[in-house]
Structure formats: C-alpha cells, structure tokens
Write an enzyme that holds these catalytic residues in place. Structure first.
Site, short mmCIF file in Angstrom:
data_model
loop_
_atom_site.label_atom_id
_atom_site.label_comp_id
_atom_site.label_asym_id
_atom_site.label_seq_id
_atom_site.Cartn_x
_atom_site.Cartn_y
_atom_site.Cartn_z
N ASP A 25 3.46 3.31 6.37
CA ASP A 25 2.47 3.33 7.75
C ASP A 25 3.56 2.89 8.93
O ASP A 25 4.80 2.29 8.71
CB ASP A 25 1.75 2.23 7.47
N PHE A 51 13.23 4.47 10.74
CA PHE A 51 11.84 4.28 10.42
C PHE A 51 11.12 5.40 10.16
O PHE A 51 10.79 6.43 11.09
CB PHE A 51 11.14 3.42 11.35
N GLU A 106 14.33 -0.58 1.52
CA GLU A 106 15.37 -0.65 2.69
C GLU A 106 16.24 -1.75 2.38
O GLU A 106 17.22 -1.48 1.42
CB GLU A 106 14.42 -1.16 4.05
N LYS A 120 0.89 -1.37 0.09
CA LYS A 120 -0.13 0.06 -0.11
C LYS A 120 0.70 1.42 0.05
O LYS A 120 0.16 2.32 -0.03
CB LYS A 120 -0.97 -0.08 1.50
N ARG A 151 -0.67 6.67 7.25
CA ARG A 151 -0.52 7.01 5.50
C ARG A 151 -0.99 8.14 5.12
O ARG A 151 -0.45 8.82 4.12
CB ARG A 151 -1.11 5.88 5.13
#
Ligand code: IMP
Ligand code: MG
Length: 176
Positions: free
Chosen positions: A158, A151, A102, A42, A164
């Site tokens: 998310d 992060f 990542e 997503k 989001r």
C-alpha cells in the site's frame, strides 16, 4: 475516486511465474515437513494466498500483523507488532511470509518474537527485497525480486492503505 497514475514495474505474468518458482523450491526444501507459514499482515495478503497454492505440503497458516509509519521527519519507522496466533509454534518449522523488506527491521522484530517461542527453525520468504536499504545481519532465504530504493505499491502493498488490490507491482507517480 480514480487511481493516481501508476507506472508498471513488474507485471502480473512475471509475478505469477516467480511465485510458482518460489513455491516449488519451498516444496522441495521442506519435503517431509509440515511448515507453518506465518504471514506478516497486511502486505503479505496477496502474495501469501498465491504462494501457498504452489506449495505441495501439509502446511498450516498463521498471521502476525506489523504496522510501520514514520513520525514527522524522523527517518526511523515506528513498528507496531500484534498477533492473535492460535497455532503452537514451539518445535515447528516456521516460514515468515513478507511482501517487502526494506531495512529489515520489521521482519527482524517478527523473527525475534517467533524465536522466543522456540520453534525448530525460522526462515523468511519475501516477494520484494530492497537489499541496498538493509541493516547488517538480515538473512532472507527466499526472495522474489530485487528492487532499488523506490517506493512501490500493488499486489498487497500500500501507499497510505490504498493500491493493495492492484494485480501488478507499480510505482506511484508522486512522493508516497
Ligand atoms: P523495513 O522494516 O524497513 O524492512 O520496512 C518494511 C515495511 O515497510 C514493509 O512491511 C512495508 O509495510 C513497508 N514498506 C517498505 N517499503 C515499501 C514499499 O516500497 N511499498 C510499500 N510498503 C513498503
Ligand atoms: Mg504499508
């Protein structure tokens, strides 16, 4: 419930400027072609909808979905890929659209799946990249911004499905 505190890392204006630049470069590189933009759900949600509006080509849009999660303390993420693609990718120029890379395992799995369908070409565009976390052999043709090993959330990304809808990229002020 209100949002947890978020530290802003990349503001809206900076994102919009960079996304427009990426769209211009892609328009130039694919001039005369009709690429299929394959968004990785997503996380691609917001980036892709902005990016395609800066690409001046008769492109088509398709989606594939990837969910990655860590099992307990195991460092490797489990990756689940699913698709309901209706566009025939064989012989087409494919641009995979990711929100963030990542290690590169997710996008590599998706690229492999697409290569099996024998497209004319496959390249990757990601808004965010964490180059120091890459496994060997990851090639990203178009990148928006480089990050360290932090992060981040927002602009489609998310933390446990939340954040989001933030219009900027930020860092949650606690462990994900
Ligand atoms: P990779 O397979 O290690 O490249 O991880 C990529 C996937 O992990 C992305 O598609 C995201 O779902 C998730 N991910 C990695 N880093 C972040 C982050 O900083 N914020 C949100 N999701 C992330
Ligand atoms: Mg996620």
């Amino acid at each position: 419930m209100p949002f947890k505190p978020i530290e802003r890392l990349i503001d809206e204006e900076k994102i919009q400027k960079r996304v427009a630049e990426l769209g211009q470069v892609i328009s130039r590189d694919y001039a005369g072609k009709e690429p299929v933009m394959v968004g990785v759900l997503k996380g691609c949600l917001v980036f892709m909808s902005d990016l395609i509006r800066h690409i001046n080509l008769p492109l088509e849009v398709e989606f594939i979905s990837a969910a990655s999660y860590r099992k307990g303390v195991h460092p490797d993420k489990n990756i689940e890929i699913a698709d309901a693609m209706t566009i025939e990718l064989s012989g087409r120029d494919i641009l995979v659209v990711e929100g963030i890379v990542e290690t590169g395992r997710t996008v590599s799995r998706i690229v492999q799946r697409i290569r099996d369908l024998e497209p004319a070409s496959v390249e990757i565009v990601t808004l965010l990249d964490k180059p120091s976390a890459h496994r060997p052999g990851i090639e990203l043709k178009y990148k928006g911004f480089k990050l360290g090993n932090e992060f981040v959330v927002g602009y489609g990304l998310d933390n446990t499905q939340k954040f989001r809808n933030l219009p900027y990229i930020g860092r949650v002020s606690e462990n994900p």
